[in-house]
Design a protein around this motif. Structure first.
Motif, mmCIF file in Angstrom:
data_model
loop_
_atom_site.group_PDB
_atom_site.id
_atom_site.type_symbol
_atom_site.label_atom_id
_atom_site.label_comp_id
_atom_site.label_asym_id
_atom_site.label_seq_id
_atom_site.Cartn_x
_atom_site.Cartn_y
_atom_site.Cartn_z
ATOM 1 N N TRP A 3 19.689 -6.796 25.659
ATOM 2 C CA TRP A 3 19.119 -6.662 24.322
ATOM 3 C C TRP A 3 17.972 -7.647 24.235
ATOM 4 O O TRP A 3 18.086 -8.793 24.662
ATOM 5 C CB TRP A 3 20.144 -6.983 23.245
ATOM 6 C CG TRP A 3 21.241 -5.973 23.083
ATOM 7 C CD1 TRP A 3 21.438 -4.827 23.800
ATOM 8 C CD2 TRP A 3 22.309 -6.019 22.147
ATOM 9 N NE1 TRP A 3 22.556 -4.167 23.378
ATOM 10 C CE2 TRP A 3 23.111 -4.880 22.352
ATOM 11 C CE3 TRP A 3 22.670 -6.919 21.160
ATOM 12 C CZ2 TRP A 3 24.240 -4.615 21.600
ATOM 13 C CZ3 TRP A 3 23.802 -6.658 20.402
ATOM 14 C CH2 TRP A 3 24.574 -5.509 20.625
ATOM 15 N N GLU A 12 5.191 -10.770 21.635
ATOM 16 C CA GLU A 12 6.249 -10.275 22.522
ATOM 17 C C GLU A 12 6.523 -11.262 23.653
ATOM 18 O O GLU A 12 7.576 -11.208 24.277
ATOM 19 C CB GLU A 12 5.893 -8.901 23.062
ATOM 20 C CG GLU A 12 6.020 -7.816 22.010
ATOM 21 C CD GLU A 12 5.833 -6.417 22.582
ATOM 22 O OE1 GLU A 12 5.955 -6.240 23.814
ATOM 23 O OE2 GLU A 12 5.566 -5.510 21.782
ATOM 24 N N SER A 28 22.490 -2.079 13.435
ATOM 25 C CA SER A 28 21.649 -1.056 12.817
ATOM 26 C C SER A 28 20.506 -1.698 12.052
ATOM 27 O O SER A 28 20.575 -2.869 11.668
ATOM 28 C CB SER A 28 22.482 -0.219 11.840
ATOM 29 O OG SER A 28 23.512 0.448 12.526
ATOM 30 N N SER A 47 13.770 -3.378 12.939
ATOM 31 C CA SER A 47 13.653 -2.151 13.731
ATOM 32 C C SER A 47 14.457 -2.305 15.006
ATOM 33 O O SER A 47 14.736 -3.413 15.450
ATOM 34 C CB SER A 47 12.190 -1.834 14.056
ATOM 35 O OG SER A 47 11.666 -2.800 14.945
ATOM 36 N N ARG A 48 14.831 -1.168 15.575
ATOM 37 C CA ARG A 48 15.489 -1.184 16.883
ATOM 38 C C ARG A 48 14.996 0.021 17.654
ATOM 39 O O ARG A 48 14.674 1.070 17.086
ATOM 40 C CB ARG A 48 17.004 -1.210 16.768
ATOM 41 C CG ARG A 48 17.642 0.099 16.420
ATOM 42 C CD ARG A 48 19.158 -0.016 16.435
ATOM 43 N NE ARG A 48 19.747 1.306 16.316
ATOM 44 C CZ ARG A 48 21.019 1.545 16.367
ATOM 45 N NH1 ARG A 48 21.872 0.559 16.543
ATOM 46 N NH2 ARG A 48 21.478 2.763 16.260
ATOM 47 N N GLU A 49 14.954 -0.139 18.953
ATOM 48 C CA GLU A 49 14.426 0.910 19.817
ATOM 49 C C GLU A 49 15.199 0.886 21.127
ATOM 50 O O GLU A 49 15.386 -0.172 21.722
ATOM 51 C CB GLU A 49 12.944 0.611 20.066
ATOM 52 C CG GLU A 49 12.252 1.576 20.971
ATOM 53 C CD GLU A 49 10.777 1.207 21.122
ATOM 54 O OE1 GLU A 49 10.303 1.230 22.267
ATOM 55 O OE2 GLU A 49 10.122 0.896 20.116
ATOM 56 N N PHE A 50 15.662 2.051 21.550
ATOM 57 C CA PHE A 50 16.357 2.146 22.832
ATOM 58 C C PHE A 50 15.309 2.282 23.920
ATOM 59 O O PHE A 50 14.354 3.049 23.791
ATOM 60 C CB PHE A 50 17.305 3.347 22.861
ATOM 61 C CG PHE A 50 18.087 3.423 24.131
ATOM 62 C CD1 PHE A 50 19.132 2.551 24.367
ATOM 63 C CD2 PHE A 50 17.778 4.356 25.098
ATOM 64 C CE1 PHE A 50 19.855 2.594 25.550
ATOM 65 C CE2 PHE A 50 18.501 4.413 26.285
ATOM 66 C CZ PHE A 50 19.537 3.533 26.505
ATOM 67 N N GLN A 51 15.472 1.530 24.996
ATOM 68 C CA GLN A 51 14.526 1.581 26.098
ATOM 69 C C GLN A 51 15.274 1.847 27.392
ATOM 70 O O GLN A 51 16.308 1.236 27.644
ATOM 71 C CB GLN A 51 13.760 0.259 26.204
ATOM 72 C CG GLN A 51 12.951 -0.015 24.966
ATOM 73 C CD GLN A 51 12.127 -1.280 25.088
ATOM 74 O OE1 GLN A 51 12.311 -2.086 25.993
ATOM 75 N NE2 GLN A 51 11.199 -1.460 24.177
ATOM 76 N N TRP A 66 18.435 -2.306 24.449
ATOM 77 C CA TRP A 66 17.901 -2.176 23.103
ATOM 78 C C TRP A 66 16.892 -3.285 22.852
ATOM 79 O O TRP A 66 17.092 -4.422 23.273
ATOM 80 C CB TRP A 66 19.018 -2.284 22.063
ATOM 81 C CG TRP A 66 19.903 -1.087 22.020
ATOM 82 C CD1 TRP A 66 21.066 -0.905 22.709
ATOM 83 C CD2 TRP A 66 19.704 0.092 21.250
ATOM 84 N NE1 TRP A 66 21.601 0.322 22.414
ATOM 85 C CE2 TRP A 66 20.787 0.954 21.515
ATOM 86 C CE3 TRP A 66 18.721 0.510 20.358
ATOM 87 C CZ2 TRP A 66 20.905 2.213 20.920
ATOM 88 C CZ3 TRP A 66 18.838 1.756 19.766
ATOM 89 C CH2 TRP A 66 19.926 2.581 20.060
ATOM 90 N N THR A 69 13.473 -5.913 16.445
ATOM 91 C CA THR A 69 12.576 -6.810 15.721
ATOM 92 C C THR A 69 13.393 -7.373 14.567
ATOM 93 O O THR A 69 14.010 -6.616 13.816
ATOM 94 C CB THR A 69 11.330 -6.067 15.191
ATOM 95 O OG1 THR A 69 10.635 -5.492 16.283
ATOM 96 C CG2 THR A 69 10.411 -7.024 14.426
#
Length: 76
Positions: A3, A12, A28, A47-51, A66, A69
């Motif tokens: 994560w 970043e 969430s 925010s969350r984003e699967f990579q 995951w 932010t």
């Protein structure tokens, strides 16, 4: 699984990456996160984003995780 956490408005380059068990449930959007360690404080998941990094030939080294932010909780 990894994560990655980045504070809202930060580069970043300042992202903190932690290893978690594959069975861990990611927070969430809007959920409160109490963080201790390299980042410390109370934050909300903005925010969350699967990579996923899929290999081109076979699935022998599938890597995934995951990215989140976080925004600081307002002080009252």
């Amino acid at each position: 699984m990894e994560w990655a956490f980045t504070l809202e408005g930060q580069s970043e380059a300042d992202t903190v990456i932690v290893e978690v068990p594959d069975s861990a449930t990611p927070p969430s959007v809007g959920e409160k996160a109490v963080v201790n360690g390299q980042l410390s404080g109370i934050f909300y998941v903005k925010s969350r984003e699967f990579q996923a990094n899929l290999p081109s030939k076979h699935l022998g080294k599938l890597t995934f995780g995951w990215a989140f932010t976080l925004s600081p909780a307002s002080k009252s």
